[in-house]
Design a protein around this motif. Structure first.
Motif, mmCIF file in Angstrom:
data_model
loop_
_atom_site.group_PDB
_atom_site.id
_atom_site.type_symbol
_atom_site.label_atom_id
_atom_site.label_comp_id
_atom_site.label_asym_id
_atom_site.label_seq_id
_atom_site.Cartn_x
_atom_site.Cartn_y
_atom_site.Cartn_z
ATOM 1 N N HIS A 45 0.834 -1.294 -0.103
ATOM 2 C CA HIS A 45 0.005 0.035 -0.228
ATOM 3 C C HIS A 45 0.795 1.373 -0.071
ATOM 4 O O HIS A 45 0.698 2.300 -0.474
ATOM 5 C CB HIS A 45 -0.806 -0.066 1.180
ATOM 6 C CG HIS A 45 -2.006 1.030 1.340
ATOM 7 N ND1 HIS A 45 -3.007 0.954 0.594
ATOM 8 C CD2 HIS A 45 -2.102 2.095 2.213
ATOM 9 C CE1 HIS A 45 -3.948 2.263 0.744
ATOM 10 N NE2 HIS A 45 -3.237 2.859 1.761
ATOM 11 N N ALA B 298 -2.391 4.514 -4.492
ATOM 12 C CA ALA B 298 -2.624 4.842 -2.946
ATOM 13 C C ALA B 298 -2.987 6.040 -2.920
ATOM 14 O O ALA B 298 -3.908 6.661 -1.971
ATOM 15 C CB ALA B 298 -1.163 4.868 -2.145
ATOM 16 N N CYS C 191 -7.922 -6.411 -2.031
ATOM 17 C CA CYS C 191 -6.653 -6.222 -2.005
ATOM 18 C C CYS C 191 -6.204 -6.096 -0.492
ATOM 19 O O CYS C 191 -6.669 -5.577 0.390
ATOM 20 C CB CYS C 191 -6.171 -4.728 -2.488
ATOM 21 S SG CYS C 191 -4.704 -4.536 -2.846
ATOM 22 N N CYS D 128 1.948 1.494 -3.789
ATOM 23 C CA CYS D 128 1.303 1.495 -4.651
ATOM 24 C C CYS D 128 0.663 2.642 -5.543
ATOM 25 O O CYS D 128 0.722 3.667 -4.871
ATOM 26 C CB CYS D 128 -0.139 0.729 -4.144
ATOM 27 S SG CYS D 128 -1.536 0.460 -5.377
ATOM 28 N N CYS E 158 -8.501 2.298 -6.322
ATOM 29 C CA CYS E 158 -8.083 1.620 -5.188
ATOM 30 C C CYS E 158 -8.802 0.432 -5.083
ATOM 31 O O CYS E 158 -10.217 0.313 -5.280
ATOM 32 C CB CYS E 158 -8.142 2.080 -3.783
ATOM 33 S SG CYS E 158 -7.763 1.094 -2.410
ATOM 34 N N LEU E 159 -8.226 -0.826 -4.975
ATOM 35 C CA LEU E 159 -8.778 -2.119 -5.118
ATOM 36 C C LEU E 159 -9.265 -2.795 -3.733
ATOM 37 O O LEU E 159 -9.374 -4.127 -3.797
ATOM 38 C CB LEU E 159 -7.884 -3.144 -5.816
ATOM 39 C CG LEU E 159 -7.549 -2.634 -7.351
ATOM 40 C CD1 LEU E 159 -6.332 -3.534 -7.703
ATOM 41 C CD2 LEU E 159 -8.620 -2.914 -8.039
ATOM 42 N N VAL E 160 -9.326 -1.943 -2.693
ATOM 43 C CA VAL E 160 -9.334 -2.547 -1.254
ATOM 44 C C VAL E 160 -10.552 -3.315 -1.303
ATOM 45 O O VAL E 160 -10.822 -4.369 -0.553
ATOM 46 C CB VAL E 160 -9.126 -1.604 -0.048
ATOM 47 C CG1 VAL E 160 -10.281 -0.853 0.126
ATOM 48 C CG2 VAL E 160 -8.529 -2.366 1.015
#
Ligand code: SF4
Ligand code: SF4
Length: 316
Positions: free
Chosen positions: A190, A196, A219, A193, A213-215
């Protein structure tokens, strides 16, 4: 390793790097020799006739005490018995004679996928097999370069620095508590990235192919220690979340069990995403956008045409 560029495998083997001693690589994939011919280096090393050498393990170490009537993993054949020589036997023979020992990839470092809960082989990482306090005859602890697979330059760079240290040309490697090179695994995915900044502004992807963002798609970058987003995969290109793939935390000791199902965000990720989206994220973005508009995304007064113009081109 064939994908490494900095340093490349060719650079290592041709001795192109200043101060680098000559290196010979014995690897079943790269070897020209086969069968008994290929095994000669192993027999020489075990007999103390190949010195110094660095032992690199790829793959996990199985528990041969629970192998039933067969064996889990072996390399070469014992001429006296005609039986395969166990991988564990090679580790027992070679580790005490090695100048240093490396666990390459997540399986060798921690057990990885073969060591998933309920696996039948009792697979483990090299540190679990030899002991976490184990050091080589030259006093070097086991060095782990995890990754599934390990990033190519991380492999060659670690080998280069290790060899330079063993020949007195460089300092000892700085390792963390898991035996990982600190300069490689010292920060999270992170933290480096490409996405971020979007996360900070509360911008999250809700489907694949979306560039935010892929959270929320699972992620694990905020908790995984890995340099791939900043180093890329091959010659700086790629880097899991940078290019749209969630980080699965493949460099971490609990991989894969602890991070499954990969595509589901965990509770902490949901809280993080919701907080960033509902609280500081949009506010930060609004304030920054406004500041950019007002102060930075415009020509300074002394460059505009008109009464204020004091430098540069002046229209007649
Ligand atoms: Fe962090 Fe993953 Fe989002 Fe990148 S995509 S900012 S690593 S959570
Ligand atoms: Fe593994 Fe994540 Fe690093 Fe990709 S970014 S190599 S999935 S730890």
């Amino acid at each position: 390793m064939t994908a490494a560029t900095n340093p490349s495998l060719e650079d290592l083997l041709r001795g192109c790097l200043p101060g680098m001693p000559p290196v010979v690589l014995y690897n079943p994939v790269f070897a020209f020799e086969t069968g008994e011919d290929f095994m000669q280096a192993w027999f020489k090393a075990a007999a103390g006739r190949l010195d110094p050498f660095v032992l690199v393990l790829e793959g996990s170490v199985p528990n041969e005490e629970i192998n039933g009537d067969g064996h889990w993993a072996g390399l070469g054949v014992d001429a006296a018995t005609g039986q395969p020589i166990l991988t564990n036997t090679w580790i027992d023979r070679l580790a005490p004679r090695a100048a240093a020992v490396l666990a390459m990839g997540t399986c060798a470092a921690y057990g990885g996928i073969p060591a998933m809960r309920n696996n039948p082989t009792g697979a483990m990482g090299l540190r679990d097999y030899l002991g976490w306090k184990w050091v080589s005859r030259l006093g070097v602890p086991i060095i782990s370069v995890p990754g599934c697979p390990a990033q190519p330059d991380n492999i060659t760079e670690t080998l280069l620095r290790l060899v330079l240290h063993l020949t007195g040309m460089g300092p000892a490697l700085d390792l963390d508590e898991q035996g990982r090179p600190e300069w490689i695994f010292g920060r999270t995915v992170h933290e480096s990235c490409d996405r971020a900044g979007l996360a900070e502004h509360g911008q999250f992807s809700t489907s694949h192919g979306d560039g935010r963002c892929l959270v929320k798609l699972g992620c694990k970058g905020p908790v995984a220690k890995c340099n791939v987003p900043v180093r890329g995969w091959v010659n700086g290109i790629g880097g899991c979340p940078n290019v749209g793939g969630i980080c699965m935390a493949c460099t971490m000791p609990g991989f894969p069990d602890k991070y499954m199902p990969f595509v589901e965000p965990d509770t902490a990720a949901r809280v993080y995403a919701t907080t960033a989206r509902l609280a500081h994220g949009p506010l930060l973005k609004y304030l920054r956008d406004r500041r950019i508009r007002r102060n930075f995304d415009r020509e300074p007064g002394w460059r505009s045409r008109g009464a204020e113009l004091t430098s540069g081109y002046r229209a007649r």
